[in-house]
Motif scaffolding. Structure first.
Motif, mmCIF file in Angstrom:
data_model
loop_
_atom_site.group_PDB
_atom_site.id
_atom_site.type_symbol
_atom_site.label_atom_id
_atom_site.label_comp_id
_atom_site.label_asym_id
_atom_site.label_seq_id
_atom_site.Cartn_x
_atom_site.Cartn_y
_atom_site.Cartn_z
ATOM 1 N N LEU A 271 -5.657 -6.777 13.937
ATOM 2 C CA LEU A 271 -4.482 -7.711 14.799
ATOM 3 C C LEU A 271 -3.987 -6.849 15.383
ATOM 4 C CD1 LEU A 271 -4.649 -9.644 11.333
ATOM 5 C CD2 LEU A 271 -5.908 -10.669 13.399
ATOM 6 N N VAL A 272 -3.339 -5.508 14.670
ATOM 7 C CA VAL A 272 -2.026 -5.462 15.734
ATOM 8 C C VAL A 272 -2.305 -4.600 16.585
ATOM 9 C CG1 VAL A 272 -0.301 -3.188 15.729
ATOM 10 C CG2 VAL A 272 -0.912 -4.256 13.587
ATOM 11 N N SER B 213 -5.623 -4.717 9.116
ATOM 12 C CA SER B 213 -4.502 -4.970 9.493
ATOM 13 C C SER B 213 -4.064 -4.317 11.275
ATOM 14 C CB SER B 213 -3.237 -4.658 9.018
ATOM 15 O OG SER B 213 -3.113 -4.868 7.936
ATOM 16 N N ASP B 214 -5.065 -3.361 11.328
ATOM 17 C CA ASP B 214 -4.845 -2.633 12.707
ATOM 18 C C ASP B 214 -5.398 -3.452 13.934
ATOM 19 O OD1 ASP B 214 -3.638 -0.540 10.693
ATOM 20 O OD2 ASP B 214 -5.676 0.709 10.930
ATOM 21 N N LEU C 268 -8.637 -3.513 4.300
ATOM 22 C CA LEU C 268 -6.973 -4.432 4.595
ATOM 23 C C LEU C 268 -6.236 -3.798 5.247
ATOM 24 C CD1 LEU C 268 -5.862 -5.987 1.082
ATOM 25 C CD2 LEU C 268 -6.544 -7.233 2.625
ATOM 26 N N ASP C 269 -6.318 -2.310 5.427
ATOM 27 C CA ASP C 269 -6.287 -1.632 6.517
ATOM 28 C C ASP C 269 -6.932 -2.065 8.447
ATOM 29 O OD1 ASP C 269 -3.783 -0.835 4.976
ATOM 30 O OD2 ASP C 269 -4.963 1.214 4.520
ATOM 31 N N PRO D 111 -0.287 -13.638 13.145
ATOM 32 C CA PRO D 111 -2.169 -13.385 13.133
ATOM 33 C C PRO D 111 -2.138 -15.248 12.415
ATOM 34 C CG PRO D 111 -0.380 -12.644 10.940
ATOM 35 C CD PRO D 111 0.765 -12.854 12.416
#
Length: 108
Positions: free
Chosen positions: A37-38, A34-35, A30-31, A78
């Motif tokens: 996508l950021v 998320s990273d 998940l990290d 997102p």
């Protein structure tokens, strides 16, 4: 399904993983998503779907209480698009799930 449900499912399916290892695996995945996508990257998981960033342009909105116009700034959000295999799997529910999910309409 919550994050803890996902951890429990992973630990149950893979006996060599204890609860802590399964939790670390879920957190790492998940990290990473998320990273990415950021940073504005697109993530594609074949058979499951893709995650991407959509850009929403600035617009004029309304305050629902006062009715006055409010400037809403542009933003990045997102977006998930399910893959073909996931869409088909969801559409073709097993009969057991259909019976457990409550009343259904009979089709002739």
């Amino acid at each position: 399904m919550t994050r803890s449900d996902l951890v429990e499912e992973l630990a149950a399916r893979f006996g060599q993983l204890n609860q802590r290892d399964a939790e670390q695996a879920v957190k790492t995945i998940l990290d990473a998503v998320s990273d990415a996508l950021v940073r504005g990257h697109r993530i594609e998981i074949r058979g499951f779907g893709s995650f991407a960033i959509n850009h929403r342009p600035p617009r004029i909105g309304r305050n629902p209480r006062s009715g006055e116009s409010v400037q809403v700034p542009s933003k990045r959000v997102p977006h998930f698009k399910p893959g073909k295999a996931l869409r088909e799997a969801v559409d073709l529910k097993p009969e057991a799930l259909t019976q457990d999910s409550g009343p259904t309409t009979a089709q002739a």
